[in-house]
Write a protein that holds these residues in place. Structure first.
Motif, mmCIF file in Angstrom:
data_model
loop_
_atom_site.group_PDB
_atom_site.id
_atom_site.type_symbol
_atom_site.label_atom_id
_atom_site.label_comp_id
_atom_site.label_asym_id
_atom_site.label_seq_id
_atom_site.Cartn_x
_atom_site.Cartn_y
_atom_site.Cartn_z
ATOM 1 N N GLU A 274 1.123 -1.204 -0.177
ATOM 2 C CA GLU A 274 -0.011 -0.317 -0.129
ATOM 3 C C GLU A 274 0.521 1.159 -0.059
ATOM 4 O OE1 GLU A 274 -1.007 -1.874 4.021
ATOM 5 O OE2 GLU A 274 -0.454 -2.193 2.281
ATOM 6 N N ASP A 275 2.086 1.268 0.361
ATOM 7 C CA ASP A 275 2.902 2.472 0.559
ATOM 8 C C ASP A 275 3.508 2.752 -1.140
ATOM 9 O OD1 ASP A 275 3.002 2.641 3.363
ATOM 10 O OD2 ASP A 275 4.404 1.251 3.652
ATOM 11 N N LYS A 276 3.984 1.805 -1.532
ATOM 12 C CA LYS A 276 3.996 1.276 -2.918
ATOM 13 C C LYS A 276 3.822 2.419 -3.497
ATOM 14 C CE LYS A 276 7.817 -2.292 -2.132
ATOM 15 N NZ LYS A 276 7.705 -3.658 -2.719
ATOM 16 N N PHE A 277 2.149 2.069 -3.147
ATOM 17 C CA PHE A 277 0.681 2.104 -4.431
ATOM 18 C C PHE A 277 0.542 3.805 -4.161
ATOM 19 C CE2 PHE A 277 -3.524 2.712 -4.473
ATOM 20 C CZ PHE A 277 -3.362 2.822 -6.222
ATOM 21 N N TYR A 278 0.387 4.081 -2.923
ATOM 22 C CA TYR A 278 0.640 5.538 -2.446
ATOM 23 C C TYR A 278 1.890 6.674 -2.837
ATOM 24 C CZ TYR A 278 -0.933 9.541 0.172
ATOM 25 O OH TYR A 278 -1.057 10.681 0.835
ATOM 26 N N LYS A 279 2.802 6.046 -3.369
ATOM 27 C CA LYS A 279 3.956 6.604 -3.784
ATOM 28 C C LYS A 279 3.635 7.145 -4.638
ATOM 29 C CE LYS A 279 7.665 5.463 -2.690
ATOM 30 N NZ LYS A 279 8.595 4.387 -2.543
ATOM 31 N N GLN A 280 3.530 6.019 -5.670
ATOM 32 C CA GLN A 280 3.372 6.185 -6.935
ATOM 33 C C GLN A 280 1.916 6.894 -7.215
ATOM 34 O OE1 GLN A 280 4.759 5.168 -9.263
ATOM 35 N NE2 GLN A 280 3.820 5.554 -11.608
ATOM 36 N N GLU A 281 1.133 6.675 -7.120
ATOM 37 C CA GLU A 281 -0.660 7.408 -7.139
ATOM 38 C C GLU A 281 -0.226 9.698 -7.085
ATOM 39 O OE1 GLU A 281 -3.318 7.733 -3.967
ATOM 40 O OE2 GLU A 281 -4.766 6.906 -5.154
ATOM 41 N N LEU A 282 0.859 9.502 -5.449
ATOM 42 C CA LEU A 282 1.499 10.922 -5.636
ATOM 43 C C LEU A 282 1.997 11.136 -6.668
ATOM 44 C CD1 LEU A 282 2.728 10.682 -2.122
ATOM 45 C CD2 LEU A 282 0.846 11.427 -2.683
ATOM 46 N N THR A 283 3.034 10.567 -8.118
ATOM 47 C CA THR A 283 3.690 11.191 -8.793
ATOM 48 C C THR A 283 2.176 11.785 -10.023
ATOM 49 O OG1 THR A 283 3.453 9.316 -10.534
ATOM 50 C CG2 THR A 283 5.359 9.293 -8.335
ATOM 51 N N CYS A 284 0.861 11.142 -9.769
ATOM 52 C CA CYS A 284 0.300 12.015 -10.806
ATOM 53 C C CYS A 284 -0.631 12.984 -10.006
ATOM 54 C CB CYS A 284 -1.086 10.730 -11.163
ATOM 55 S SG CYS A 284 -0.178 8.900 -11.678
ATOM 56 N N LYS A 285 -0.437 13.444 -8.528
ATOM 57 C CA LYS A 285 -1.034 13.808 -8.772
ATOM 58 C C LYS A 285 0.344 15.859 -8.360
ATOM 59 C CE LYS A 285 -4.666 11.579 -5.776
ATOM 60 N NZ LYS A 285 -4.644 11.580 -4.338
ATOM 61 N N LEU A 286 -0.200 17.202 -8.491
ATOM 62 C CA LEU A 286 -0.136 18.479 -7.767
ATOM 63 C C LEU A 286 -0.786 18.523 -6.171
ATOM 64 C CD1 LEU A 286 -1.671 21.399 -10.036
ATOM 65 C CD2 LEU A 286 0.450 20.375 -9.806
ATOM 66 N N LEU A 287 1.231 18.691 -5.220
ATOM 67 C CA LEU A 287 1.067 18.289 -4.346
ATOM 68 C C LEU A 287 1.795 20.362 -3.813
ATOM 69 C CD1 LEU A 287 2.913 15.130 -4.312
ATOM 70 C CD2 LEU A 287 0.684 15.790 -3.831
ATOM 71 N N LYS A 288 0.762 20.154 -2.029
ATOM 72 C CA LYS A 288 1.551 22.014 -2.562
ATOM 73 C C LYS A 288 2.692 21.379 -1.118
ATOM 74 C CE LYS A 288 -1.192 25.277 -0.977
ATOM 75 N NZ LYS A 288 -1.624 26.197 -0.315
ATOM 76 N N MET A 289 3.703 22.296 -1.272
ATOM 77 C CA MET A 289 5.277 21.790 -0.683
ATOM 78 C C MET A 289 5.403 23.380 0.260
ATOM 79 S SD MET A 289 8.741 21.485 -2.013
ATOM 80 C CE MET A 289 8.894 23.215 -2.601
ATOM 81 N N LYS A 290 5.391 22.853 1.826
ATOM 82 C CA LYS A 290 5.932 23.892 2.146
ATOM 83 C C LYS A 290 7.181 24.005 2.814
ATOM 84 C CE LYS A 290 1.063 25.190 3.642
ATOM 85 N NZ LYS A 290 -0.030 24.903 4.878
ATOM 86 N N TYR A 291 7.605 25.007 3.506
ATOM 87 C CA TYR A 291 9.250 24.858 3.795
ATOM 88 C C TYR A 291 9.989 25.849 4.942
ATOM 89 C CZ TYR A 291 10.908 27.019 -0.131
ATOM 90 O OH TYR A 291 11.031 28.014 -1.013
#
Length: 473
Positions: free
Chosen positions: A231-248
């Motif tokens: 499920e972790d590997k699937f979630y990581k792959q799923e994230l590559t298809c999304k726009l994400l907001k980055m904060k630092y």
């Protein structure tokens, strides 16, 4: 490994490419590339511009006569672009994406050491499109390189792992195997690597030298590593298809800036997902240490006189003390090792914790492997192995994880090992003196006569008198 393209890029990459313009190859190179070591490139550029349509001999340079005869008039009309020799640091880099900007994940390095990933900002999508459009245009015109590549140099290369991928990319040659003729190349705009036949590479066109790098490696703040579950590997792959907001926080680093990522659709914090997963994993494997060194009773006495001892470990001689057992305790040690062997051979490998008392199989020199009582010092980095302290011998060694077993109650018996300072007078224990001691002791197979062994309360330590050896030092 498949070259990952985020969804936002997929929309761009599958659009119809901008029509190729021959004038592209006649553009002047950037001014900063004409300084210093680029005078020669400037001169060559002027020559090409003066004669935009090279002769047939110029086009067919390096080709066989039969190949040159098959060149069409249309092919002869296209000028070869200028190329340049650059390394990665010669390519400029865009500024790190601003705080709270949108990003895409391009690639996860093959590593379990950290939550690393390569990203690029949504604002740089136009630059990514330009890189891939130009790379494909130039690769269609440039001939293959004529000899194996120079390592560290930038080229254009395809991604041959995916037969459906007809794009070309900016790469750095990392290594070359003459036998297979394969080059390991790193895709500088994605972060991954693959193998390519060396004659598939193209020289790097000068017109692309000023297109900046827009890819950055970051780590998830507070996340030690990604999980290994499906499920972790699937979630990581799923994230590559999304726009994400980055904060630092603060100024970004050149590499591995710690970031917080958020799913723009579900508002879920990516860091919290993996942190929760890591906490559950630790909870599943947590087991209190049942036995440690404090559980083992140590041999105790006040004074012993005129006894035979056997040195177990003497690498501490330069500090003035040794580890030994009474020869009368040999039987006890043999019984411990016999019982440890029975347990070790009958049980399964055990994953220990730091400070835990276990048993482990180990071979001293050319001796047969034997099972010993050990205390886990620490895990060896990057290996399934541990540094352990041998309870009945006093030394430290490395054992394989597969050779460690959980200890049983029957092995929680007295440790016959004695650690004692040598009564050596006022002479300091130099390395030379220690070496001489070992040489004398070796003559009697490390079996020595101890005149006196006494526990000194003021020092909380044992002191052993060995006059037969000390007087010879």
């Amino acid at each position: 490994m498949k070259l990952v393209k985020p969804s936002i890029l997929r929309l761009i990459f599958f659009r119809k490419l901008v029509p190729f313009e021959e004038s592209t190859f006649e553009q002047n190179p950037p001014m900063d590339l004409m300084n210093g070591n680029h005078v020669e490139e400037k001169q060559e550029r002027n020559e090409v511009k003066a004669s935009p349509r090279p002769s047939t001999s110029a086009i067919t340079n390096g080709m066989s006569p039969s190949a040159s005869e098959n060149i069409t008039p249309e092919r002869r009309s296209v000028a070869l672009p200028e190329t340049i020799s650059l390394n990665l640091l010669d390519i400029p880099r865009e500024d790190f994406p601003p705080n709270e900007s949108l990003i895409c994940i391009l690639h996860y390095p093959d590593s379990n050491k950290a939550s690393q990933m390569f990203i690029h900002g949504q604002a740089s999508s136009a630059t990514m499109k330009k890189i891939h459009t130009k790379a494909k245009e130039f690769a269609a015109i440039l001939p293959p390189i004529k000899q194996p590549p120079e390592l560290g140099k930038i080229y254009l290369a395809p991604f041959d792992v995916d037969p459906d991928d007809d794009s070309w990319y900016r790469v750095v040659a990392k290594s070359y195997d003459p036998e297979s003729e394969l080059v390991v190349v790193a895709y500088i705009d994605f972060g991954n690597a693959s193998e390519v036949k060396w004659n598939r590479l193209r020289e790097f066109p000068i017109q692309m030298a000023n297109i900046p790098r827009v890819t950055f490696r970051v780590v998830l703040k507070g996340v030690p590593c990604f999980g290994n579950k499906e499920e972790d590997k699937f979630y990581k792959q799923e994230l590559t298809c999304k726009l994400l907001k980055m904060k630092y926080e603060g100024e970004p680093k050149r590499i591995d800036t710690e970031v917080m990522l958020y799913d723009t659709e579900s508002k879920v914090c990516i860091n919290e997902y993996f942190n929760r997963n890591e906490a559950l994993k630790k909870l599943e494997h947590f087991k209190p240490v049942q036995y440690n060194l404090d559980c083992v009773p140590m041999k105790q006495f006040t004074v012993l006189e005129n006894v035979d001892i056997a040195i177990q470990y003497d690498e501490t001689l330069d500090k003035g003390f040794i580890y030994f057992v009474l020869t009368s305790d040999y039987t006890a040690i043999s019984e411990i090792e016999k019982k440890a062997t029975e347990v070790g051979e009958a049980t399964q490998p055990y994953k220990p914790q730091k400070g835990e008392l276990c048993i482990a199989k180990f071979a001293y020199g050319n001796d047969e492997p034997t099972w010993y009582r050990v205390v886990i010092e620490k895990k060896v980095e990057d290996e399934y192995a541990y540094f352990v302290y041998f309870v009945d011998y006093g030394n430290v060694g490395k054992v394989e994880g597969k050779d460690i077993r959980e200890i049983v109650q029957d092995l929680i018996v007295e440790c016959p090992l004695i650690c004692a300072s040598i009564d050596g007078g006022n002479e300091p224990w130099t390395k030379e003196r220690a070496a001489k001691f070992r040489k004398i002791a070796a003559k009697s197979m490390n079996i020595l006569k101890a005149q006196r062994i006494e526990f000194k309360k003021d020092k909380d330590d044992y002191v052993v008198s060995l006059p037969e050896i000390v007087n010879q030092l």
